[in-house]
Design an enzyme around this catalytic site. Structure first.
Site, PDB file in Angstrom:
ATOM      1  N   MET A 110       0.823  -1.203   0.000  1.00  0.00           N
ATOM      2  CA  MET A 110       0.000   0.000   0.000  1.00  0.00           C
ATOM      3  C   MET A 110       0.863   1.262   0.000  1.00  0.00           C
ATOM      4  O   MET A 110       0.671   2.168  -0.808  1.00  0.00           O
ATOM      5  CB  MET A 110      -0.932   0.002   1.211  1.00  0.00           C
ATOM      6  CG  MET A 110      -1.830   1.210   1.316  1.00  0.00           C
ATOM      7  SD  MET A 110      -2.927   1.120   2.758  1.00  0.00           S
ATOM      8  CE  MET A 110      -1.734   1.301   4.100  1.00  0.00           C
ATOM      9  N   SER A 111       1.839   1.314   0.905  1.00  0.00           N
ATOM     10  CA  SER A 111       2.700   2.498   1.000  1.00  0.00           C
ATOM     11  C   SER A 111       3.679   2.565  -0.162  1.00  0.00           C
ATOM     12  O   SER A 111       3.893   3.637  -0.743  1.00  0.00           O
ATOM     13  CB  SER A 111       3.484   2.469   2.324  1.00  0.00           C
ATOM     14  OG  SER A 111       2.613   2.536   3.425  1.00  0.00           O
TER      15      SER A 111
END
Length: 220
Positions: free
Chosen positions: A68-69
């Site tokens: 996600m990051s």
């Protein structure tokens, strides 16, 4: 038996897309690179969890950044297929593999010799023939192959050294997370002539990289 291909698509659809990642090339890169190939055999069942994965104990420990990051930071860098990219802190090479799908060529720097060796082995596939791994201090970058169109720093730092900004081309971009834990923020730096200026873009909590600690200051 785990269906890793299905798990990879679920990662893209359930972790990456909902996190404001809309760039088609970034989504395609994460959908095509086998994340399970960059962790140990015992960790393969955990390859696609929505968390950082511990790769090696140390000071600090080293992690595979959650997708996600990582995906949102790579989208922020606006990497194109003409770019030459520097990947700082590649660990076992997953970030390098993703970047190799987005750019013309990528140089990865890893300070830990064992991780650098693993990354090199993981990237031997012809799919990553535009990527190379070098073992060296992360905070120094790798000026001899620069300047770079983009620099991706694969972990949180206390201080972003000027040395990295100096390795950007005019108009080049660097993405880095400054601050640790919930205090972390993603910063985008852009070089214009001799000036490198940065701005905060979004909150981002990722694990720290070694070599970027703030130096103690003398106080009377």
């Amino acid at each position: 038996m785990i269906d890793f291909e299905k798990a990879r698509i679920n990662m893209v659809d359930c972790q990456i897309r909902p996190n404001d990642v809309t760039a088609h090339d970034v989504l395609e890169a994460f959908a095509s690179v086998p994340r399970e190939a960059f962790v140990s055999a015992a960790q393969k069942p955990l390859s696609y969890i929505d968390e950082d994965i511990l790769l090696q104990d140390g000071t600090p420990p080293r992690y595979l950044m959650e997708a996600m990051s990582m995906s949102r930071l790579m989208q922020l860098a606006e990497i194109t297929d003409a770019c030459i990219v520097l990947d700082i802190g590649c660990a076992t090479g997953y970030s390098t593999a993703i970047l190799s799908r987005l750019c013309n060529s990528v140089v990865a720097v890893e300070s830990d010799p064992d991780l650098a060796e693993r990354a090199t082995a993981n990237l031997l596939s012809p799919d990553y023939d535009n990527a190379a791994v070098v073992n060296g201090p992360l905070e120094l970058g790798y000026a001899s192959e620069g300047p770079y169109d983009a620099i991706f720093v694969g972990g949180a730092v206390e201080v972003t050294p000027e040395t990295l900004g100096q390795q950007l081309k005019d108009g080049g971009r660097m993405v880095v997370v400054e601050g640790t834990g919930n205090a972390g923020v993603a910063r985008l730096y852009v070089r214009e002539g001799d000036i490198v200026s940065g701005r905060t873009t979004f909150n981002c909590a990722v694990k720290p990289l070694p070599g970027f600690e703030a130096k103690p200051e003398f106080v009377f």
